[in-house]
Design a protein around this motif. Structure first.
Motif, PDB file in Angstrom:
ATOM      1  N   ILE A   2      12.012  -7.130  12.478  1.00 54.87           N
ATOM      2  CA  ILE A   2      11.131  -8.302  12.492  1.00 54.87           C
ATOM      3  C   ILE A   2      10.772  -8.678  13.925  1.00 54.87           C
ATOM      4  O   ILE A   2       9.607  -8.958  14.244  1.00 54.87           O
ATOM      5  N   LEU A   3      11.772  -8.660  14.814  1.00 53.74           N
ATOM      6  CA  LEU A   3      11.512  -8.997  16.214  1.00 53.74           C
ATOM      7  C   LEU A   3      10.529  -8.011  16.838  1.00 53.74           C
ATOM      8  O   LEU A   3       9.601  -8.414  17.551  1.00 53.74           O
ATOM      9  N   GLY A   4      10.710  -6.717  16.573  1.00 56.61           N
ATOM     10  CA  GLY A   4       9.790  -5.727  17.115  1.00 56.61           C
ATOM     11  C   GLY A   4       8.382  -5.898  16.584  1.00 56.61           C
ATOM     12  O   GLY A   4       7.400  -5.820  17.334  1.00 56.61           O
ATOM     13  N   GLY A   5       8.251  -6.149  15.280  1.00 54.84           N
ATOM     14  CA  GLY A   5       6.927  -6.340  14.681  1.00 54.84           C
ATOM     15  C   GLY A   5       6.232  -7.578  15.193  1.00 54.84           C
ATOM     16  O   GLY A   5       5.033  -7.557  15.523  1.00 54.84           O
ATOM     17  N   MET A   6       6.972  -8.687  15.289  1.00 55.53           N
ATOM     18  CA  MET A   6       6.369  -9.927  15.781  1.00 55.53           C
ATOM     19  C   MET A   6       6.055  -9.834  17.274  1.00 55.53           C
ATOM     20  O   MET A   6       5.071 -10.415  17.749  1.00 55.53           O
ATOM     21  N   GLY A   7       6.908  -9.126  18.028  1.00 58.83           N
ATOM     22  CA  GLY A   7       6.611  -8.918  19.439  1.00 58.83           C
ATOM     23  C   GLY A   7       5.337  -8.106  19.631  1.00 58.83           C
ATOM     24  O   GLY A   7       4.516  -8.404  20.504  1.00 58.83           O
ATOM     25  N   LEU A   8       5.174  -7.081  18.816  1.00 57.96           N
ATOM     26  CA  LEU A   8       3.945  -6.281  18.868  1.00 57.96           C
ATOM     27  C   LEU A   8       2.731  -7.130  18.523  1.00 57.96           C
ATOM     28  O   LEU A   8       1.688  -7.042  19.181  1.00 57.96           O
ATOM     29  N   PHE A   9       2.852  -7.979  17.496  1.00 61.90           N
ATOM     30  CA  PHE A   9       1.745  -8.852  17.080  1.00 61.90           C
ATOM     31  C   PHE A   9       1.381  -9.844  18.179  1.00 61.90           C
ATOM     32  O   PHE A   9       0.199 -10.087  18.441  1.00 61.90           O
ATOM     33  N   ALA A  10       2.401 -10.431  18.832  1.00 62.18           N
ATOM     34  CA  ALA A  10       2.137 -11.470  19.823  1.00 62.18           C
ATOM     35  C   ALA A  10       1.650 -10.896  21.148  1.00 62.18           C
ATOM     36  O   ALA A  10       0.761 -11.464  21.785  1.00 62.18           O
TER      37      ALA A  10
END
Length: 337
Positions: A64-72
């Motif tokens: 989740i952290l990796g996905g949200m970091g990529l999104f942000a």
């Protein structure tokens, strides 16, 4: 260097670190699922799954952290990847949900215990395969025009992505077998040791195939590894991976050093991940989308970086604490019932 140059580099490593942590920690749980069909009976499956029961939920925090970091931090890359990889990402998410439901239901079921055990194995295998396909498709590169994906819904399908999909399944199985060496004892541990050795050979073979294929995907990757002094600077990575594999092969059957095979397997994954990053840098989406082209405005990256500075130590802290609390061997009568 200004902020607009530095921040994408920082976020590239935050996202990469999150993905690597997910692969290392949830990878062995998926590997346990891949290996459960080879268990002797339902009691052995209970022990195998109980080794991960207290910690498997928290491992997915890193995804989740990796996905949200990529999104942000890299919204253009995020949108492009989802457009190109919609089907394998959807398969991965459905498989992870299916695996989670099966994990919980199996311990409560009476007549359907065998069914849920098979569902856990299937969900784990499909999730691992989908993650490998996603990795292969990203590394191989995507057809882009003015930053937009122009391939079809099956543009991710290729011999290379299928190879990496199968490679990740076997890699996670190796992680799972060495985790079982660490967490189990007696007959089940011996079985895990016997499974680990051939898996080492298979994973090394797949890593060799992927490494040999990687430079030919893009001339810039070939140049990165072989032109000028680069070969001498980067040669330690494959050499360390080879030495790591030899050490893992030798120690897998050695009694009394239960943690070493798992640590060596994790370092093997770290070296493989480092090789991939070296090959694609500074692109976040090969062949031509760099981290700076995909980055969000510096103000947005600064804002979410404050949250990351708080979250990363917190996640690392509770991950360490959880593994510390539940350290040691798992007995047959412990865990879920």
């Amino acid at each position: 260097m200004d902020v607009a140059t530095v921040l994408p580099v920082i976020w590239f490593f935050i996202v990469g670190f999150s993905v690597l942590m997910y692969v290392l920690l949830d990878g062995f749980v998926l590997g346990i699922g891949v290996l459960t069909p080879f268990a002797r009976d339902e009691q052995d499956k209970d022990i195998m799954m109980n080794t991960a029961a207290p910690i498997w939920d928290g491992n997915e925090t890193w995804l989740i952290l990796g996905g949200m970091g990529l999104f942000a931090a890299f919204p253009i890359a995020y949108a492009t990847m989802l457009s190109a990889l919609y089907l394998p990402v959807l398969l991965m998410l459905i498989a992870l949900v299916f695996r989670g439901v099966a994990f919980e239901f199996r311990f409560k079921a009476n007549r359907g215990k065998r069914f849920w055990g098979s569902a856990f194995a299937l969900g784990s295998t499909l999730a691992a395969f989908a993650q490998g396909v996603i990795l292969g498709a990203v590394v191989e590169g995507m057809p882009l025009q003015e930053g937009k994906y122009i391939g079809g819904p099956f543009g991710w399908f290729s011999p290379f992505s299928m190879l990496t999909g199968v490679a990740v399944v076997f890699g996670y199985a190796l992680l799972g077998s060495t985790w079982l060496i660490l967490k189990t004892e007696a007959r089940l541990q011996r079985v895990a040791r016997y499974m680990a050795r051939p898996l080492v050979l298979v994973v090394v073979a797949f890593m060799g195939l992927v490494s040999a294929w990687l430079p030919f995907l893009d001339s810039r990757i070939m140049a990165r590894w072989f032109e000028g002094p680069n070969l001498w600077w980067l040669a330690p990575v494959p050499l360390l991976a080879l030495a790591n594999a030899v050490a893992l092969w030798r120690v897998a059957m050695r009694e009394g050093r239960d943690a070493v095979p798992f640590l060596l397997t994790m370092s093997f994954f770290v070296l493989g991940f480092a090789g991939i990053v070296i090959g694609i840098w500074p692109n976040i989406l090969p062949p031509a989308m760099s981290i700076w082209e995909a980055a969000s405005p510096p103000s947005s990256q600064q804002f979410v970086l404050v949250g990351a500075i708080v979250l990363l130590p917190a996640i690392l802290g509770y991950t360490w604490w959880t593994y510390k609390v539940f350290a040691g061997k798992v007995a047959a009568d412990s865990g879920y019932h």
